[in-house]
Design a protein around this motif. Structure first.
Motif, PDB file in Angstrom:
ATOM      1  N   LYS A 203      57.239  98.355 113.049  1.00 63.04           N
ATOM      2  CA  LYS A 203      57.748  97.997 114.374  1.00 63.04           C
ATOM      3  C   LYS A 203      56.759  97.099 115.120  1.00 63.04           C
ATOM      4  O   LYS A 203      57.150  96.120 115.772  1.00 63.04           O
ATOM      5  CB  LYS A 203      58.011  99.263 115.191  1.00 63.04           C
ATOM      6  CG  LYS A 203      59.185 100.097 114.723  1.00 63.04           C
ATOM      7  CD  LYS A 203      60.502  99.453 115.104  1.00 63.04           C
ATOM      8  CE  LYS A 203      61.676 100.355 114.786  1.00 63.04           C
ATOM      9  NZ  LYS A 203      62.973  99.712 115.136  1.00 63.04           N
ATOM     10  N   GLN A 206      56.694  93.582 113.693  1.00 59.39           N
ATOM     11  CA  GLN A 206      57.920  92.838 113.977  1.00 59.39           C
ATOM     12  C   GLN A 206      58.070  92.502 115.458  1.00 59.39           C
ATOM     13  O   GLN A 206      58.857  91.635 115.829  1.00 59.39           O
ATOM     14  CB  GLN A 206      59.141  93.646 113.526  1.00 59.39           C
ATOM     15  CG  GLN A 206      59.269  93.800 112.020  1.00 59.39           C
ATOM     16  CD  GLN A 206      60.421  94.705 111.632  1.00 59.39           C
ATOM     17  OE1 GLN A 206      61.011  95.382 112.479  1.00 59.39           O
ATOM     18  NE2 GLN A 206      60.750  94.730 110.345  1.00 59.39           N
ATOM     19  N   ASN A 207      57.305  93.177 116.299  1.00 57.50           N
ATOM     20  CA  ASN A 207      57.452  93.009 117.736  1.00 57.50           C
ATOM     21  C   ASN A 207      57.002  91.617 118.177  1.00 57.50           C
ATOM     22  O   ASN A 207      55.929  91.153 117.819  1.00 57.50           O
ATOM     23  CB  ASN A 207      56.625  94.073 118.468  1.00 57.50           C
ATOM     24  CG  ASN A 207      56.906  94.095 119.953  1.00 57.50           C
ATOM     25  OD1 ASN A 207      58.035  93.885 120.380  1.00 57.50           O
ATOM     26  ND2 ASN A 207      55.877  94.359 120.745  1.00 57.50           N
ATOM     27  N   GLN A 208      57.835  90.962 118.929  1.00 60.07           N
ATOM     28  CA  GLN A 208      57.518  89.630 119.449  1.00 60.07           C
ATOM     29  C   GLN A 208      57.261  89.701 120.954  1.00 60.07           C
ATOM     30  O   GLN A 208      57.767  88.887 121.730  1.00 60.07           O
ATOM     31  CB  GLN A 208      58.681  88.671 119.147  1.00 60.07           C
ATOM     32  CG  GLN A 208      59.012  88.522 117.680  1.00 60.07           C
ATOM     33  CD  GLN A 208      57.880  87.886 116.895  1.00 60.07           C
ATOM     34  OE1 GLN A 208      57.201  86.995 117.393  1.00 60.07           O
ATOM     35  NE2 GLN A 208      57.677  88.342 115.663  1.00 60.07           N
ATOM     36  N   SER A 209      56.481  90.701 121.341  1.00 60.04           N
ATOM     37  CA  SER A 209      56.138  90.915 122.756  1.00 60.04           C
ATOM     38  C   SER A 209      57.367  91.197 123.613  1.00 60.04           C
ATOM     39  O   SER A 209      57.354  90.992 124.828  1.00 60.04           O
ATOM     40  CB  SER A 209      55.380  89.693 123.319  1.00 60.04           C
ATOM     41  OG  SER A 209      54.193  89.479 122.589  1.00 60.04           O
ATOM     42  N   THR A 210      58.444  91.650 122.975  1.00 58.75           N
ATOM     43  CA  THR A 210      59.657  91.971 123.727  1.00 58.75           C
ATOM     44  C   THR A 210      59.685  93.426 124.164  1.00 58.75           C
ATOM     45  O   THR A 210      60.438  93.789 125.063  1.00 58.75           O
ATOM     46  CB  THR A 210      60.908  91.681 122.879  1.00 58.75           C
ATOM     47  OG1 THR A 210      60.831  92.446 121.662  1.00 58.75           O
ATOM     48  CG2 THR A 210      60.987  90.198 122.539  1.00 58.75           C
ATOM     49  N   ARG A 211      58.871  94.257 123.522  1.00 53.57           N
ATOM     50  CA  ARG A 211      58.821  95.670 123.881  1.00 53.57           C
ATOM     51  C   ARG A 211      57.375  96.094 124.063  1.00 53.57           C
ATOM     52  O   ARG A 211      56.476  95.606 123.382  1.00 53.57           O
ATOM     53  CB  ARG A 211      59.471  96.524 122.786  1.00 53.57           C
ATOM     54  CG  ARG A 211      60.973  96.361 122.675  1.00 53.57           C
ATOM     55  CD  ARG A 211      61.484  97.060 121.439  1.00 53.57           C
ATOM     56  NE  ARG A 211      60.901  96.469 120.227  1.00 53.57           N
ATOM     57  CZ  ARG A 211      61.008  97.000 119.021  1.00 53.57           C
ATOM     58  NH1 ARG A 211      61.642  98.136 118.860  1.00 53.57           N
ATOM     59  NH2 ARG A 211      60.473  96.402 117.981  1.00 53.57           N
ATOM     60  N   SER A 212      57.163  97.034 124.950  1.00 52.62           N
ATOM     61  CA  SER A 212      55.818  97.552 125.175  1.00 52.62           C
ATOM     62  C   SER A 212      55.461  98.544 124.074  1.00 52.62           C
ATOM     63  O   SER A 212      56.337  99.064 123.365  1.00 52.62           O
ATOM     64  CB  SER A 212      55.739  98.245 126.534  1.00 52.62           C
ATOM     65  OG  SER A 212      56.532  99.432 126.521  1.00 52.62           O
ATOM     66  N   GLN A 215      57.266 101.779 124.542  1.00 51.12           N
ATOM     67  CA  GLN A 215      58.622 101.811 123.996  1.00 51.12           C
ATOM     68  C   GLN A 215      58.594 102.052 122.491  1.00 51.12           C
ATOM     69  O   GLN A 215      59.382 102.847 121.959  1.00 51.12           O
ATOM     70  CB  GLN A 215      59.339 100.492 124.310  1.00 51.12           C
ATOM     71  CG  GLN A 215      59.713 100.311 125.766  1.00 51.12           C
ATOM     72  CD  GLN A 215      60.301  98.934 126.032  1.00 51.12           C
ATOM     73  OE1 GLN A 215      59.679  97.907 125.732  1.00 51.12           O
ATOM     74  NE2 GLN A 215      61.507  98.895 126.576  1.00 51.12           N
TER      75      GLN A 215
END
Length: 243
Positions: A203, A206-212, A215
């Motif tokens: 996760k 894969q995170n592109q700074s869209t979720r903290s 989260q």
């Protein structure tokens, strides 16, 4: 470093995660960090000697059994290093080989009897087929319940309690602990934690700074950001922001 992964025959897929090769082409003694994944591996060194951070040397044309890891380690591959690996799913090793207790091998690497593996000192075009034939001939699953339990842990990404597993598969938690340590090398709780860690790492990458991170922590079943950070640090040696 060059890394390739190959899928085994579908009839082996419940027990073998992958065959893989790695070589040191284009490296000059580069260091690779290896993270816990809940698996046992057989490694065959078909290139030059190389070593790990705990000063264990993998010698040319020798096979080794690598126990389930509960902590990260470093491996230093040289330009002439070539490794063939067989990665067994949690509990999968026991479907092919008898071993008193894999718990004694946790976080350890030992020489492996080369008579128990096919000749693979040359990676020709048939090596995957040869490995499939060999492992199919040895396949003897003796604990189908263990396979179902580990598949459940994987399907839930580690977000399930040991008591729930015991209840679901009609086994006591003490029996579950004993079977896991014997055939996987770690406790059910440890495998659950490693599975959740692997899911969290996926996760985060894969995170592109869209979720903290908070989260992501909740999505992966951690209590809070601090809990996630502590587990990532424990298994990888780094904080989540590093990835």
């Amino acid at each position: 470093m060059s890394y390739q992964q190959f899928q085994p025959d579908p009839r082996l897929s419940a027990f073998i995660d992958a065959y893989w090769t790695a070589d040191g082409v284009g490296t000059a003694g580069s260091v690779q960090k290896i993270l816990p994944d809940g698996c046992v591996d057989i490694l065959v060194n078909i290139g030059e000697d190389f070593f790990t951070d705990d000063h264990f040397t993998f010698k040319n044309e020798q096979a080794y059994l690598v126990g389930t890891m509960t902590r990260f380690k470093y491996s230093r591959m040289l330009p002439g290093s070539v490794i063939l690996g067989i990665r067994f799913k949690p509990g999968g090793f026991a479907a092919f080989f008898k071993f008193d207790s894999l718990h004694n091998l946790t976080d350890q690497t030992i020489p492996f009897d080369q008579k128990l593996i096919p000749e693979v000192f040359a990676l020709n075009s048939n090596f995957i087929n040869n490995l499939d034939i060999f492992f199919l001939s040895r396949l003897n699953p003796t604990n189908t319940s263990l396979t179902l339990i580990t598949e459940t842990i994987s399907a839930y990404h580690g977000q399930i309690q040991v008591t729930e597993l015991a209840k679901r598969y009609c086994i006591t938690t003490r029996q579950l602990e004993r079977v896991f340590k014997q055939h996987i090398g770690v406790s059910p709780k440890e495998l659950i934690n490693i599975s959740r860690f692997q899911f969290a790492m996926e996760k985060i990458r894969q995170n592109q700074s869209t979720r903290s991170l908070m989260q992501i922590a909740f999505e992966c079943g951690y209590y809070d950001h601090a809990h996630l950070s502590n587990e990532i640090k424990k298994y990888s040696g780094d904080v989540p922001s590093f990835f």
